[in-house]
Write a protein that holds these residues in place. Structure first.
Motif, PDB file in Angstrom:
ATOM      1  N   TRP A 190       1.064   6.637  21.647  1.00 32.99           N
ATOM      2  CA  TRP A 190       1.473   5.467  22.428  1.00 32.99           C
ATOM      3  C   TRP A 190       0.359   5.033  23.370  1.00 32.99           C
ATOM      4  CZ3 TRP A 190       2.137   4.720  27.716  1.00 32.99           C
ATOM      5  CH2 TRP A 190       2.791   3.534  28.083  1.00 32.99           C
ATOM      6  N   GLU A 191      -0.284   5.994  24.060  1.00 41.27           N
ATOM      7  CA  GLU A 191      -1.372   5.676  24.981  1.00 41.27           C
ATOM      8  C   GLU A 191      -2.558   5.072  24.248  1.00 41.27           C
ATOM      9  OE1 GLU A 191      -1.028   8.890  28.621  1.00 41.27           O
ATOM     10  OE2 GLU A 191      -1.792   9.575  26.666  1.00 41.27           O
ATOM     11  N   CYS A 192      -2.860   5.613  23.084  1.00 40.43           N
ATOM     12  CA  CYS A 192      -3.979   5.075  22.306  1.00 40.43           C
ATOM     13  C   CYS A 192      -3.705   3.636  21.898  1.00 40.43           C
ATOM     14  CB  CYS A 192      -4.212   5.955  21.078  1.00 40.43           C
ATOM     15  SG  CYS A 192      -5.630   5.412  20.079  1.00 40.43           S
ATOM     16  N   LEU A 241     -11.683  -4.129  21.070  1.00 42.43           N
ATOM     17  CA  LEU A 241     -12.483  -2.905  20.968  1.00 42.43           C
ATOM     18  C   LEU A 241     -12.556  -2.364  19.542  1.00 42.43           C
ATOM     19  CD1 LEU A 241     -11.441  -0.948  24.195  1.00 42.43           C
ATOM     20  CD2 LEU A 241     -13.372  -2.490  23.838  1.00 42.43           C
ATOM     21  N   SER A 242     -11.477  -2.449  18.783  1.00 44.90           N
ATOM     22  CA  SER A 242     -11.475  -1.900  17.429  1.00 44.90           C
ATOM     23  C   SER A 242     -12.411  -2.670  16.501  1.00 44.90           C
ATOM     24  CB  SER A 242     -10.059  -1.899  16.861  1.00 44.90           C
ATOM     25  OG  SER A 242      -9.531  -3.219  16.826  1.00 44.90           O
ATOM     26  N   GLN A 243     -12.660  -3.934  16.805  1.00 43.91           N
ATOM     27  CA  GLN A 243     -13.598  -4.720  15.998  1.00 43.91           C
ATOM     28  C   GLN A 243     -15.040  -4.489  16.434  1.00 43.91           C
ATOM     29  OE1 GLN A 243     -12.354  -8.821  16.147  1.00 43.91           O
ATOM     30  NE2 GLN A 243     -10.738  -8.515  14.631  1.00 43.91           N
ATOM     31  N   LYS A 244     -15.247  -4.378  17.729  1.00 44.87           N
ATOM     32  CA  LYS A 244     -16.599  -4.194  18.256  1.00 44.87           C
ATOM     33  C   LYS A 244     -17.072  -2.757  18.107  1.00 44.87           C
ATOM     34  CE  LYS A 244     -19.390  -5.325  22.344  1.00 44.87           C
ATOM     35  NZ  LYS A 244     -19.378  -5.859  23.730  1.00 44.87           N
ATOM     36  N   TYR A 245     -16.131  -1.811  18.198  1.00 41.29           N
ATOM     37  CA  TYR A 245     -16.480  -0.391  18.095  1.00 41.29           C
ATOM     38  C   TYR A 245     -15.554   0.292  17.084  1.00 41.29           C
ATOM     39  CZ  TYR A 245     -18.409  -1.719  22.639  1.00 41.29           C
ATOM     40  OH  TYR A 245     -19.076  -2.364  23.657  1.00 41.29           O
ATOM     41  N   PRO A 246     -15.714  -0.012  15.797  1.00 41.58           N
ATOM     42  CA  PRO A 246     -14.805   0.542  14.778  1.00 41.58           C
ATOM     43  C   PRO A 246     -14.872   2.065  14.668  1.00 41.58           C
ATOM     44  CG  PRO A 246     -16.695  -0.552  13.760  1.00 41.58           C
ATOM     45  CD  PRO A 246     -16.736  -0.894  15.209  1.00 41.58           C
ATOM     46  N   ASN A 247     -15.988   2.651  15.104  1.00 38.03           N
ATOM     47  CA  ASN A 247     -16.090   4.113  15.056  1.00 38.03           C
ATOM     48  C   ASN A 247     -15.381   4.779  16.234  1.00 38.03           C
ATOM     49  OD1 ASN A 247     -17.664   4.089  12.703  1.00 38.03           O
ATOM     50  ND2 ASN A 247     -19.560   3.830  13.880  1.00 38.03           N
ATOM     51  N   ALA A 282       1.862   2.249  10.781  1.00 32.01           N
ATOM     52  CA  ALA A 282       2.787   3.300  11.198  1.00 32.01           C
ATOM     53  C   ALA A 282       4.093   3.231  10.422  1.00 32.01           C
ATOM     54  CB  ALA A 282       3.068   3.184  12.691  1.00 32.01           C
ATOM     55  N   THR A 283       4.218   2.232   9.572  1.00 26.74           N
ATOM     56  CA  THR A 283       5.435   2.041   8.778  1.00 26.74           C
ATOM     57  C   THR A 283       5.100   2.213   7.301  1.00 26.74           C
ATOM     58  OG1 THR A 283       6.287   0.454  10.390  1.00 26.74           O
ATOM     59  CG2 THR A 283       7.307   0.448   8.215  1.00 26.74           C
ATOM     60  N   ASP A 284       5.853   3.025   6.620  1.00 29.62           N
ATOM     61  CA  ASP A 284       5.649   3.262   5.198  1.00 29.62           C
ATOM     62  C   ASP A 284       6.444   2.225   4.405  1.00 29.62           C
ATOM     63  OD1 ASP A 284       5.178   4.156   2.703  1.00 29.62           O
ATOM     64  OD2 ASP A 284       6.012   6.176   2.992  1.00 29.62           O
ATOM     65  N   LEU A 285       5.743   1.238   3.876  1.00 34.04           N
ATOM     66  CA  LEU A 285       6.407   0.166   3.134  1.00 34.04           C
ATOM     67  C   LEU A 285       6.722   0.553   1.692  1.00 34.04           C
ATOM     68  CD1 LEU A 285       4.411  -2.970   4.356  1.00 34.04           C
ATOM     69  CD2 LEU A 285       6.655  -2.187   5.111  1.00 34.04           C
ATOM     70  N   TYR A 305       7.567  -3.658  10.728  1.00 31.37           N
ATOM     71  CA  TYR A 305       6.226  -3.165  10.444  1.00 31.37           C
ATOM     72  C   TYR A 305       5.496  -2.905  11.753  1.00 31.37           C
ATOM     73  CZ  TYR A 305       1.633  -2.650   8.326  1.00 31.37           C
ATOM     74  OH  TYR A 305       0.425  -2.141   7.915  1.00 31.37           O
ATOM     75  N   GLU A 306       5.126  -1.653  11.965  1.00 27.05           N
ATOM     76  CA  GLU A 306       4.435  -1.280  13.185  1.00 27.05           C
ATOM     77  C   GLU A 306       3.073  -0.686  12.863  1.00 27.05           C
ATOM     78  OE1 GLU A 306       6.868   1.295  15.491  1.00 27.05           O
ATOM     79  OE2 GLU A 306       8.443  -0.201  15.825  1.00 27.05           O
ATOM     80  N   MET A 307       2.177  -0.801  13.848  1.00 33.71           N
ATOM     81  CA  MET A 307       0.827  -0.276  13.692  1.00 33.71           C
ATOM     82  C   MET A 307       0.593   0.834  14.713  1.00 33.71           C
ATOM     83  SD  MET A 307      -1.267  -3.849  13.196  1.00 33.71           S
ATOM     84  CE  MET A 307      -2.843  -2.982  13.028  1.00 33.71           C
ATOM     85  N   ALA A 308      -0.308   1.719  14.375  1.00 40.69           N
ATOM     86  CA  ALA A 308      -0.714   2.790  15.279  1.00 40.69           C
ATOM     87  C   ALA A 308      -2.230   2.765  15.393  1.00 40.69           C
ATOM     88  CB  ALA A 308      -0.235   4.144  14.762  1.00 40.69           C
TER      89      ALA A 308
END
Length: 254
Positions: free
Chosen positions: A99-101, A165-171, A178-181, A194-197
Motif C-alpha cells: 500500500w505504501e509503495c 517516477l515509474s516512467q522516469k525511473y523504471p528501475n 494486482a487483479t487476475d483477469l 481491476y487494480e494495480m500494485a
C-alpha cells in the motif's frame, strides 16, 4: 360603484364628499400595494429558505467528500515523508508495504478534488445570490468561491512538469497488475474490478541522486497540495457556520 358615487358628488358639487371618496381611493391603493409587497416578501423569504436548505446540504456533502479526499492525500504525504527521511534524515531504510509503495509511486497525481458546490455555482451564475439577505453568509459564499478558483489554479500549476517516477525511473519503481483477469475478464468492467500494485525497487539498491531530488520535490508539492486542500476545507467550514447562524437555516429554526 365608487366611480359612480364620485361622479354624483361632483355633479352635486359636494366637495367634502368628493374629498372623502378621494381619501378612500388613496387608502385602498396603498393597502393594495402593501399586500402585494408583503406577498412578494413572503415569496422571497420562502425561496431564500429553500435555497438555504439546499445550500446547507450541498456544503455538508462537499465537506464530507473533501475530508475523505484530504485524509487519503495526507496518508500519501506521510509515506513520501517517510521515504525522504530514510535518505535525508535519521530514518532507517526499511521496505515499504504494498500500500505504501503504491502511495509513493502515485505522488505525481495532483488531481482536482471534489470541491464543487452546485448551489454556490447556482448562486453566482444563476443570480440566486440576490435571494440572500444575510451579509455574513454572502461574504462566506464569496470567500469559498474565490478559494475554489484559487485552488483550481494552484493545482493546475502544480501538475505541470511533475514527473511520473515509474516512467522516469523504471528501475526504481514499476507497476504491475494486482487483479487476475484470467478467472473473469468481465471484472474489468466493475468499478474496482481491476487494480494495480507497485514495486519499489529503490529500497533494495542505492537510488540515483536525481531520483532523490525528485522525492524532495514530490514531498514539497504534495505538502503544498494538502495545505491548500485543508485551507479550502476550512473555508467550507466557515460557510457551514454562517449557514447555521443564518435566520433561515433549519438549524436556527429548531
Amino acid at each position: 360603484m365608487l366611480l359612480r358615487r364620485i361622479s354624483k358628488h361632483v355633479t352635486d358639487q359636494n366637495w367634502f364628499a368628493v374629498f372623502i371618496d378621494f381619501i378612500i381611493v388613496v387608502i385602498g391603493i396603498l393597502i393594495a400595494f402593501q399586500i402585494t409587497e408583503w406577498n412578494e416578501s413572503q415569496a422571497d423569504r420562502a425561496k431564500e429558505a429553500a435555497f438555504h436548505e439546499r445550500l446547507a446540504k450541498d456544503v455538508d456533502r462537499t465537506r464530507e467528500q473533501l475530508t475523505v479526499f484530504v485524509a487519503e492525500r495526507e496518508n500519501r504525504l506521510r509515506t513520501i515523508a517517510r521515504v525522504e527521511n530514510m535518505y535525508f534524515g535519521d530514518g532507517e531504510i526499511e521496505p515499504l508495504s504494498e500500500w505504501e509503495c503504491r502511495q509513493f509511486a502515485s505522488m505525481h497525481l495532483i488531481t482536482l478534488p471534489p470541491i464543487a458546490v452546485p448551489s454556490i455555482t447556482e448562486a453566482f451564475a444563476g443570480g440566486r445570490i440576490d435571494l440572500l439577505s444575510e451579509t455574513t453568509l454572502i461574504q462566506a459564499l464569496i470567500v469559498v468561491e474565490q478559494s475554489e478558483d484559487r485552488l483550481r489554479t494552484v493545482i493546475e500549476s502544480m501538475r505541470m512538469n511533475f514527473p511520473m517516477l515509474s516512467q522516469k525511473y523504471p528501475n526504481a519503481i514499476s507497476w504491475k497488475r494486482a487483479t487476475d483477469l484470467r478467472k473473469d475478464l468481465d471484472q474489468v468492467f466493475e468499478s474496482e474490478g481491476y487494480e494495480m500494485a507497485a514495486d519499489c525497487h529503490f529500497i533494495e539498491t542505492a537510488p540515483e541522486r536525481e531520483f532523490l531530488s525528485d522525492v524532495v520535490l514530490g514531498l514539497q508539492r504534495n505538502q503544498w497540495y494538502v495545505n491548500f486542500l485543508n485551507r479550502h476545507l476550512d473555508k467550507l467550514g466557515e460557510l457551514a457556520t454562517a449557514l447555521d447562524s443564518a435566520p433561515n437555516s433549519s438549524v436556527s429554526e429548531k
